[in-house]
Design a protein around this motif. Structure first.
Motif, PDB file in Angstrom:
ATOM      1  N   ILE A  47      69.888 -55.977  14.629  1.00 18.71           N
ATOM      2  CA  ILE A  47      70.180 -57.160  15.358  1.00 18.71           C
ATOM      3  C   ILE A  47      71.452 -57.346  15.995  1.00 18.71           C
ATOM      4  CG2 ILE A  47      70.504 -59.797  15.222  1.00 18.71           C
ATOM      5  CD1 ILE A  47      67.519 -58.800  14.914  1.00 18.71           C
ATOM      6  N   SER A  48      72.497 -56.721  15.382  1.00 21.14           N
ATOM      7  CA  SER A  48      73.924 -56.670  16.007  1.00 21.14           C
ATOM      8  C   SER A  48      73.773 -55.664  17.041  1.00 21.14           C
ATOM      9  CB  SER A  48      74.814 -56.195  15.103  1.00 21.14           C
ATOM     10  OG  SER A  48      75.124 -57.295  14.060  1.00 21.14           O
ATOM     11  N   ARG A  49      72.928 -54.481  17.023  1.00 22.41           N
ATOM     12  CA  ARG A  49      73.242 -53.534  18.020  1.00 22.41           C
ATOM     13  C   ARG A  49      72.550 -54.113  19.173  1.00 22.41           C
ATOM     14  NH1 ARG A  49      68.901 -50.282  19.032  1.00 22.41           N
ATOM     15  NH2 ARG A  49      68.061 -50.352  16.929  1.00 22.41           N
ATOM     16  N   HIS A  50      71.210 -54.996  19.047  1.00 16.54           N
ATOM     17  CA  HIS A  50      70.697 -55.432  20.374  1.00 16.54           C
ATOM     18  C   HIS A  50      71.593 -56.531  20.978  1.00 16.54           C
ATOM     19  CE1 HIS A  50      67.020 -53.201  20.124  1.00 16.54           C
ATOM     20  NE2 HIS A  50      67.031 -53.466  18.887  1.00 16.54           N
ATOM     21  N   LEU A  51      72.318 -57.196  20.039  1.00 20.80           N
ATOM     22  CA  LEU A  51      73.182 -58.417  20.575  1.00 20.80           C
ATOM     23  C   LEU A  51      74.125 -57.809  21.406  1.00 20.80           C
ATOM     24  CD1 LEU A  51      73.339 -60.697  17.722  1.00 20.80           C
ATOM     25  CD2 LEU A  51      72.367 -61.324  19.742  1.00 20.80           C
ATOM     26  N   ALA A  52      74.818 -56.527  20.872  1.00 20.85           N
ATOM     27  CA  ALA A  52      75.696 -55.944  21.671  1.00 20.85           C
ATOM     28  C   ALA A  52      75.307 -55.562  22.823  1.00 20.85           C
ATOM     29  CB  ALA A  52      76.389 -54.718  20.886  1.00 20.85           C
ATOM     30  N   GLN A  53      73.946 -54.977  23.054  1.00 16.87           N
ATOM     31  CA  GLN A  53      73.457 -54.683  24.426  1.00 16.87           C
ATOM     32  C   GLN A  53      73.449 -55.964  25.251  1.00 16.87           C
ATOM     33  OE1 GLN A  53      70.103 -52.438  22.485  1.00 16.87           O
ATOM     34  NE2 GLN A  53      70.904 -50.605  23.561  1.00 16.87           N
ATOM     35  N   LEU A  54      72.971 -56.944  24.814  1.00 20.59           N
ATOM     36  CA  LEU A  54      72.954 -58.436  25.512  1.00 20.59           C
ATOM     37  C   LEU A  54      73.889 -58.798  25.938  1.00 20.59           C
ATOM     38  CD1 LEU A  54      70.239 -60.183  23.437  1.00 20.59           C
ATOM     39  CD2 LEU A  54      69.825 -59.292  25.832  1.00 20.59           C
ATOM     40  N   ARG A  55      75.172 -58.336  25.171  1.00 17.16           N
ATOM     41  CA  ARG A  55      76.484 -58.781  25.586  1.00 17.16           C
ATOM     42  C   ARG A  55      77.106 -57.935  26.677  1.00 17.16           C
ATOM     43  NH1 ARG A  55      78.682 -59.064  20.317  1.00 17.16           N
ATOM     44  NH2 ARG A  55      79.955 -57.245  20.772  1.00 17.16           N
ATOM     45  N   GLN A  56      76.875 -56.524  26.525  1.00 17.67           N
ATOM     46  CA  GLN A  56      77.083 -55.667  27.649  1.00 17.67           C
ATOM     47  C   GLN A  56      76.371 -56.084  29.009  1.00 17.67           C
ATOM     48  OE1 GLN A  56      76.125 -51.710  25.871  1.00 17.67           O
ATOM     49  NE2 GLN A  56      78.202 -51.117  26.696  1.00 17.67           N
ATOM     50  N   CYS A  57      75.133 -56.199  28.874  1.00 15.53           N
ATOM     51  CA  CYS A  57      74.385 -56.615  30.082  1.00 15.53           C
ATOM     52  C   CYS A  57      75.035 -58.151  30.764  1.00 15.53           C
ATOM     53  CB  CYS A  57      73.117 -57.090  29.843  1.00 15.53           C
ATOM     54  SG  CYS A  57      72.197 -55.334  29.372  1.00 15.53           S
ATOM     55  N   GLY A  58      75.806 -58.896  29.793  1.00 19.12           N
ATOM     56  CA  GLY A  58      76.345 -60.012  30.390  1.00 19.12           C
ATOM     57  C   GLY A  58      75.360 -61.309  30.053  1.00 19.12           C
ATOM     58  N   LEU A  59      74.540 -61.111  29.511  1.00 18.91           N
ATOM     59  CA  LEU A  59      73.373 -62.149  29.243  1.00 18.91           C
ATOM     60  C   LEU A  59      73.735 -63.132  28.048  1.00 18.91           C
ATOM     61  CD1 LEU A  59      69.963 -60.226  29.609  1.00 18.91           C
ATOM     62  CD2 LEU A  59      71.458 -61.151  31.382  1.00 18.91           C
ATOM     63  N   VAL A  60      74.541 -62.747  27.269  1.00 24.23           N
ATOM     64  CA  VAL A  60      74.993 -63.515  26.083  1.00 24.23           C
ATOM     65  C   VAL A  60      76.307 -63.546  25.791  1.00 24.23           C
ATOM     66  CG1 VAL A  60      72.738 -63.610  24.911  1.00 24.23           C
ATOM     67  CG2 VAL A  60      74.665 -61.887  24.198  1.00 24.23           C
ATOM     68  N   VAL A  61      76.848 -64.607  25.431  1.00 21.54           N
ATOM     69  CA  VAL A  61      78.151 -64.522  24.886  1.00 21.54           C
ATOM     70  C   VAL A  61      78.406 -64.836  23.475  1.00 21.54           C
ATOM     71  CG1 VAL A  61      79.302 -65.443  27.247  1.00 21.54           C
ATOM     72  CG2 VAL A  61      78.531 -67.052  25.583  1.00 21.54           C
ATOM     73  N   ALA A  62      79.358 -64.527  22.810  1.00 15.36           N
ATOM     74  CA  ALA A  62      79.640 -64.739  21.369  1.00 15.36           C
ATOM     75  C   ALA A  62      80.786 -65.659  20.953  1.00 15.36           C
ATOM     76  CB  ALA A  62      79.811 -63.434  20.719  1.00 15.36           C
ATOM     77  N   ARG A  63      80.738 -66.092  19.901  1.00 16.31           N
ATOM     78  CA  ARG A  63      82.004 -66.884  19.487  1.00 16.31           C
ATOM     79  C   ARG A  63      82.208 -66.667  17.988  1.00 16.31           C
ATOM     80  NH1 ARG A  63      82.299 -71.700  16.762  1.00 16.31           N
ATOM     81  NH2 ARG A  63      79.975 -72.148  17.226  1.00 16.31           N
ATOM     82  N   ARG A  64      83.069 -66.448  17.443  1.00  9.11           N
ATOM     83  CA  ARG A  64      83.500 -66.218  16.281  1.00  9.11           C
ATOM     84  C   ARG A  64      83.626 -67.522  15.492  1.00  9.11           C
ATOM     85  NH1 ARG A  64      83.769 -62.041  12.836  1.00  9.11           N
ATOM     86  NH2 ARG A  64      84.023 -60.413  14.481  1.00  9.11           N
ATOM     87  N   GLN A  65      83.144 -67.873  14.582  1.00  6.43           N
ATOM     88  CA  GLN A  65      83.638 -68.778  13.447  1.00  6.43           C
ATOM     89  C   GLN A  65      83.607 -68.579  12.075  1.00  6.43           C
ATOM     90  OE1 GLN A  65      81.000 -72.438  14.223  1.00  6.43           O
ATOM     91  NE2 GLN A  65      81.748 -73.464  12.280  1.00  6.43           N
ATOM     92  N   GLY A  66      84.897 -68.230  11.622  1.00  6.13           N
ATOM     93  CA  GLY A  66      85.072 -67.754  10.331  1.00  6.13           C
ATOM     94  C   GLY A  66      84.646 -66.270  10.166  1.00  6.13           C
ATOM     95  N   THR A  67      83.699 -65.976   9.367  1.00  3.89           N
ATOM     96  CA  THR A  67      83.037 -64.596   9.344  1.00  3.89           C
ATOM     97  C   THR A  67      81.896 -64.415  10.064  1.00  3.89           C
ATOM     98  OG1 THR A  67      82.079 -65.282   7.390  1.00  3.89           O
ATOM     99  CG2 THR A  67      84.100 -64.127   7.299  1.00  3.89           C
ATOM    100  N   TRP A  68      81.233 -65.529  10.549  1.00  2.00           N
ATOM    101  CA  TRP A  68      80.159 -65.424  11.265  1.00  2.00           C
ATOM    102  C   TRP A  68      80.221 -65.577  12.841  1.00  2.00           C
ATOM    103  CZ3 TRP A  68      76.413 -64.439   8.298  1.00  2.00           C
ATOM    104  CH2 TRP A  68      76.205 -64.881   6.971  1.00  2.00           C
ATOM    105  N   MET A  69      79.136 -64.696  13.605  1.00  4.55           N
ATOM    106  CA  MET A  69      79.477 -64.759  14.950  1.00  4.55           C
ATOM    107  C   MET A  69      78.069 -65.495  15.433  1.00  4.55           C
ATOM    108  SD  MET A  69      81.841 -63.016  15.969  1.00  4.55           S
ATOM    109  CE  MET A  69      81.232 -62.329  17.612  1.00  4.55           C
ATOM    110  N   HIS A  70      78.494 -66.248  16.400  1.00  8.41           N
ATOM    111  CA  HIS A  70      77.290 -67.385  17.103  1.00  8.41           C
ATOM    112  C   HIS A  70      77.117 -66.782  18.497  1.00  8.41           C
ATOM    113  CE1 HIS A  70      77.647 -70.258  13.849  1.00  8.41           C
ATOM    114  NE2 HIS A  70      78.662 -69.794  13.602  1.00  8.41           N
ATOM    115  N   TYR A  71      75.994 -66.664  18.832  1.00  9.66           N
ATOM    116  CA  TYR A  71      75.446 -66.240  20.358  1.00  9.66           C
ATOM    117  C   TYR A  71      74.952 -67.296  21.163  1.00  9.66           C
ATOM    118  CZ  TYR A  71      76.597 -61.618  18.408  1.00  9.66           C
ATOM    119  OH  TYR A  71      77.485 -60.631  17.828  1.00  9.66           O
TER     120      TYR A  71
END
Length: 113
Positions: free
Chosen positions: A54-78
């Protein structure tokens, strides 16, 4: 809390199609569109896939600029990048509405905060 963003890459129609051409990435986008911002732990549970995949696919979505992420504590929210061009947001919304039914995706209960 701060957004974690990849360097912006100009989005082309071909780039959008390439990024969404994978069923896992399309599924992730469908789940984000339903729930708006989703924790990675909820995406892992919804797709019943390893966190590394899941993290690998999310990284690809971020690279494409389709999603953004926000860290809250130890969790990443997309979430879907609201800064995308209007044509891309419209295309994504159209694809997601159809794909959600075809892929049998349901909104998941939030597991982490």
């Amino acid at each position: 809390m701060h957004a974690v963003q990849a360097a912006p890459v100009p989005l082309s129609v071909a780039g959008l199609c390439k990024c969404l051409g994978d069923e896992s990435r399309l599924s992730l986008l469908c789940l984000m569109r339903v729930d708006r911002e989703v924790c990675v732990c909820d995406l892992v549970a919804a797709l019943d896939a390893p966190q590394s995949t899941i993290s690998r696919h999310l990284a690809q979505l971020r690279q494409c600029g389709l999603v953004v992420a926000r860290r809250q504590g130890t969790w990443m929210h997309y979430r879907v990048n609201d800064g995308l061009p209007e044509w891309a947001l419209t295309t994504i919304e159209t694809l997601v509405n159809e794909a959600r039914d075809q892929l049998g995706l349901q909104p998941q209960q939030v597991r982490c905060k």
